[in-house]
Design a protein around this motif. Structure first.
Motif, PDB file in Angstrom:
ATOM      1  N   CYS A   1       3.076 -10.620   7.483  1.00 45.26           N
ATOM      2  CA  CYS A   1       2.878  -9.249   7.943  1.00 45.26           C
ATOM      3  C   CYS A   1       1.397  -9.003   8.256  1.00 45.26           C
ATOM      4  O   CYS A   1       0.529  -9.762   7.845  1.00 45.26           O
ATOM      5  N   ILE A   2       1.131  -7.917   8.967  1.00 42.81           N
ATOM      6  CA  ILE A   2      -0.223  -7.556   9.366  1.00 42.81           C
ATOM      7  C   ILE A   2      -0.686  -6.367   8.531  1.00 42.81           C
ATOM      8  O   ILE A   2      -0.100  -5.274   8.598  1.00 42.81           O
ATOM      9  N   ARG A   3      -1.734  -6.573   7.734  1.00 44.99           N
ATOM     10  CA  ARG A   3      -2.323  -5.473   6.965  1.00 44.99           C
ATOM     11  C   ARG A   3      -3.433  -4.849   7.798  1.00 44.99           C
ATOM     12  O   ARG A   3      -4.253  -5.566   8.375  1.00 44.99           O
ATOM     13  N   ILE A   4      -3.483  -3.526   7.860  1.00 44.40           N
ATOM     14  CA  ILE A   4      -4.470  -2.857   8.703  1.00 44.40           C
ATOM     15  C   ILE A   4      -5.435  -2.047   7.842  1.00 44.40           C
ATOM     16  O   ILE A   4      -5.079  -1.531   6.781  1.00 44.40           O
TER      17      ILE A   4
ATOM     18  N   VAL B   1       8.636  -8.785   9.869  1.00 35.00           N
ATOM     19  CA  VAL B   1       7.187  -8.593   9.947  1.00 35.00           C
ATOM     20  C   VAL B   1       6.910  -7.163  10.405  1.00 35.00           C
ATOM     21  O   VAL B   1       7.628  -6.615  11.241  1.00 35.00           O
ATOM     22  N   TYR B   2       5.866  -6.560   9.857  1.00 30.52           N
ATOM     23  CA  TYR B   2       5.494  -5.199  10.225  1.00 30.52           C
ATOM     24  C   TYR B   2       4.023  -4.990   9.896  1.00 30.52           C
ATOM     25  O   TYR B   2       3.357  -5.880   9.338  1.00 30.52           O
ATOM     26  N   LEU B   3       3.481  -3.839  10.234  1.00 28.97           N
ATOM     27  CA  LEU B   3       2.122  -3.450   9.862  1.00 28.97           C
ATOM     28  C   LEU B   3       2.187  -2.643   8.574  1.00 28.97           C
ATOM     29  O   LEU B   3       3.110  -1.857   8.373  1.00 28.97           O
ATOM     30  N   HIS B   4       1.173  -2.797   7.720  1.00 31.41           N
ATOM     31  CA  HIS B   4       1.189  -1.985   6.505  1.00 31.41           C
ATOM     32  C   HIS B   4      -0.201  -1.856   5.903  1.00 31.41           C
ATOM     33  O   HIS B   4      -1.136  -2.597   6.228  1.00 31.41           O
TER      34      HIS B   4
ATOM     35  N   GLY C   1       0.832  -1.190   0.000  1.00 34.89           N
ATOM     36  CA  GLY C   1       0.000   0.000   0.000  1.00 34.89           C
ATOM     37  C   GLY C   1       0.868   1.241   0.000  1.00 34.89           C
ATOM     38  O   GLY C   1       1.936   1.275  -0.613  1.00 34.89           O
ATOM     39  N   ARG C   2       0.431   2.251   0.737  1.00 32.87           N
ATOM     40  CA  ARG C   2       1.128   3.526   0.714  1.00 32.87           C
ATOM     41  C   ARG C   2       1.848   3.884   2.014  1.00 32.87           C
ATOM     42  O   ARG C   2       2.418   4.962   2.127  1.00 32.87           O
ATOM     43  N   VAL C   3       1.842   2.953   2.986  1.00 39.90           N
ATOM     44  CA  VAL C   3       2.535   3.256   4.248  1.00 39.90           C
ATOM     45  C   VAL C   3       2.777   1.952   5.008  1.00 39.90           C
ATOM     46  O   VAL C   3       1.968   1.016   4.936  1.00 39.90           O
ATOM     47  N   LYS C   4       3.914   1.890   5.704  1.00 38.87           N
ATOM     48  CA  LYS C   4       4.172   0.748   6.581  1.00 38.87           C
ATOM     49  C   LYS C   4       4.718   1.254   7.913  1.00 38.87           C
ATOM     50  O   LYS C   4       5.337   2.322   7.983  1.00 38.87           O
ATOM     51  N   PHE C   5       4.477   0.475   8.958  1.00 34.26           N
ATOM     52  CA  PHE C   5       4.830   0.843  10.332  1.00 34.26           C
ATOM     53  C   PHE C   5       5.837  -0.188  10.841  1.00 34.26           C
ATOM     54  O   PHE C   5       5.520  -1.377  10.959  1.00 34.26           O
ATOM     55  N   MET C   6       7.045   0.269  11.158  1.00 33.62           N
ATOM     56  CA  MET C   6       8.175  -0.631  11.329  1.00 33.62           C
ATOM     57  C   MET C   6       8.569  -0.848  12.791  1.00 33.62           C
ATOM     58  O   MET C   6       8.721   0.101  13.561  1.00 33.62           O
TER      59      MET C   6
END
Length: 552
Positions: free
Chosen positions: A472-475, A450-453, A438-443
């Protein structure tokens, strides 16, 4: 003369010291009870009659008291036995804590050692759980309990508060108390109810209006839990809706037809167990239909243990919590939830790891460096089928050589000759709207990468069982989360975030304050009425623990 006297005193002191060969004399100075306890504690067998679980703590505790008995008081002994019997209220098995042997033995060193080991073991389980799976492999820093069990026992004996000391070690949260109450209800169900199983076979999924030989069994199963009136219907009770009114049907419906009445019952069942409420009887719904009351009761016990394991993990008032079985991300402040959103988690064969860490920075308009495993398993077959796939997806191919990383024209590679054994490329997808992140990830950098994105496939959030990622976890609401994490900077409003998410190249923004994040697996809770609320054991973790924690 003074020197001679001093030397004589030193000589006599050495002679009287156990290190000087008088260890046996020191041991002989112990009372018979203490000598018996020392022998039991320091032995490597099961002289106490049962295996001792915490030998190191036992030896430390008894050494500090010269191996004198700890439970000589009838009051302390009775309090400990009551606490062990009360362990069942926490979903623990009292027999695990030497209960039978303690009640059988009236006195003696073996009974004292077993009681001390029982206290220490029960205290450990109440304080930090038995299994504590969250930090076995995935966590970057394994948290420690910090509770000195030996000191806790010594203080409990001194204050004559053995039972109270154990009770205070368990979580004191409302969530834990509710789940304890739900366990009582689940145990009642397990003792009084029997749910028929749905046989294997038939179509992979059953859609409304279709026929399937399992329909009568499904109806009987739902009737057993009260979702439908009865396991079968006579022709006289078959009804159809005409002009908004119920009228007798002119013909009996087939028993194997998935009719509207049963569809509504299935949807109610799906809603109760946190499944996708679509009326389609798929793999997850069938699995939950075949969980019996005993397994549901065990699920509660497993989750009580998980909550105990989190006592020394969630130690801040502000944090983000991903719960895999609920497919949710919840933000907490002052220990209370302020925001919840949907997530997509890892597939069953690519599970999202359970772990804790800290979100440290955000990457707007990220590139996606495709992990090698995904490149080989997922991308390579698509490339072989259609070589233009790489350019259409905004991807570039690189090699790592002696001169460094170099871009390679994808058309120059004979992809048919490439497989897992010789795949020597790196694939990177440019920042764009259809980028997999997508357009942003949280590291929160970790060894699992693994991260949120964000995600371009937002329609997947409408599914019930959302296991679609590679770990990874998509939010579902990344813009809100970015605003929230940057709110105290004074420099990032919604407009600036929108602009950062439309860039052609990545932008890294450090957070002013690290945000704790916990990826957990909680599949059972208790509601305000004391009723258990379950979620699908999507990774099979509950089933794996059922034998160890419930004897199933």
């Amino acid at each position: 003369m003074q020197v001679v006297a001093a030397a004589l005193v030193l000589f006599l002191t050495v002679l009287s010291s156990p290190s000087a060969g008088n260890a046996e004399e020191a041991k002989a100075a112990l009372s018979p009870a203490a000598a018996g306890i020392e022998q039991l504690v320091r032995s490597r067998g099961d002289e106490a009659g049962e295996p001792l679980e915490l030998r190191a703590q036992l030896e430390r505790f008894y050494s500090a008291r010269s191996f004198e008995p700890a439970f000589g008081s009838e009051r302390d002994s009775r309090a400990l036995i009551e606490a062990i019997k009360g362990a069942g209220e926490h979903g623990l098995r009292p027999e695990r804590y030497h209960l039978n042997s303690i009640e059988r033995l009236e006195s003696g060193p073996a009974r004292d050692v077993l009681m001390t080991d029982a206290f220490l073991t029960l205290a450990s389980h109440l304080d930090a759980g038995i299994e504590n799976p969250y930090f076995s492999r995935a966590n970057q820093q394994r948290p420690q309990s910090g509770t000195d069990l030996v000191a806790a026992l010594a203080a409990a004996l001194e204050r004559r508060d053995v039972k109270g000391a154990l009770e205070r070690l368990a979580p004191q949260t409302e969530e834990y108390r509710r789940l304890m109450a739900a366990m009582k209800r689940a145990d009642e169900m397990a003792a009084s109810e029997s749910w028929p199983r749905v046989p294997e076979g038939g179509a992979r999924k059953i859609e409304p209006g279709k026929r399937d030989p399992r329909i009568p069994a499904i109806r009987a199963r739902l009737a057993a839990e009260g979702f439908v009136q009865g396991p079968s219907r006579s022709a006289e009770r078959n009804r159809s809706e005409i002009n908004g009114h119920m009228a007798a049907s002119s013909a009996a419906l087939p028993e194997d037809l998935y009719d509207e009445e049963l569809v509504q019952a299935v949807m109610s069942f799906q809603e109760k167990y946190g499944l996708g409420v679509d009326g389609v009887i798929g793999r997850a719904t069938l699995a939950n239909l075949n969980y019996d009351p005993a397994f549901r009761a065990c699920q509660v016990r497993v989750n009580l243990d998980r909550l105990r394991g989190l006592r020394h993990v969630i130690v801040t008032d502000r944090y983000a919590l991903v719960n895999i079985p609920e497919f949710s991300l919840t933000i907490y402040e002052n220990g209370a939830p302020i925001k919840e959103m949907k997530v997509i988690a890892g597939m069953v064969d690519r599970k999202s790891p359970l772990m804790s860490d800290n979100i440290r920075f955000i990457v707007f308009s990220p590139k996606w460096h495709v992990p090698r495993s995904i490149a080989v398993k997922d991308k390579l077959p698509k490339i072989k089928k259609d070589p233009s796939y790489i350019r259409r997806q905004g991807m570039k191919v690189y090699t790592v050589g002696e001169t460094g990383i170099e871009e390679v024209e994808p058309e120059s590679i004979d992809w048919e000759e490439v497989d897992a054994s010789n795949f020597a490329y790196r694939i990177v997808q440019d920042a764009r709207d259809d980028n997999a992140l997508g357009r942003v990830k949280f590291m929160f950098p970790n060894r699992h990468d693994v991260y949120l994105h964000d995600t371009p496939t937002k329609s997947l959030f409408n599914s019930g069982t959302r296991t679609f990622s590679s770990g990874c976890i998509r939010i579902s609401d990344p813009i809100w989360f970015a605003e929230y994490l940057l709110r105290d900077t004074g420099a990032w409003d919604r407009g600036r975030i929108d602009g950062a998410m439309k860039r052609a190249s990545p932008l890294v923004v450090d957070l002013p304050e690290k945000m704790p994040i916990h990826i957990l697996y909680i599949s059972a809770r208790g509601d305000e009425r004391g009723e258990p609320v379950f979620r699908h054991d999507v990774y099979g973790f509950d089933r794996a623990l059922s034998k160890r924690l419930c004897g199933q």
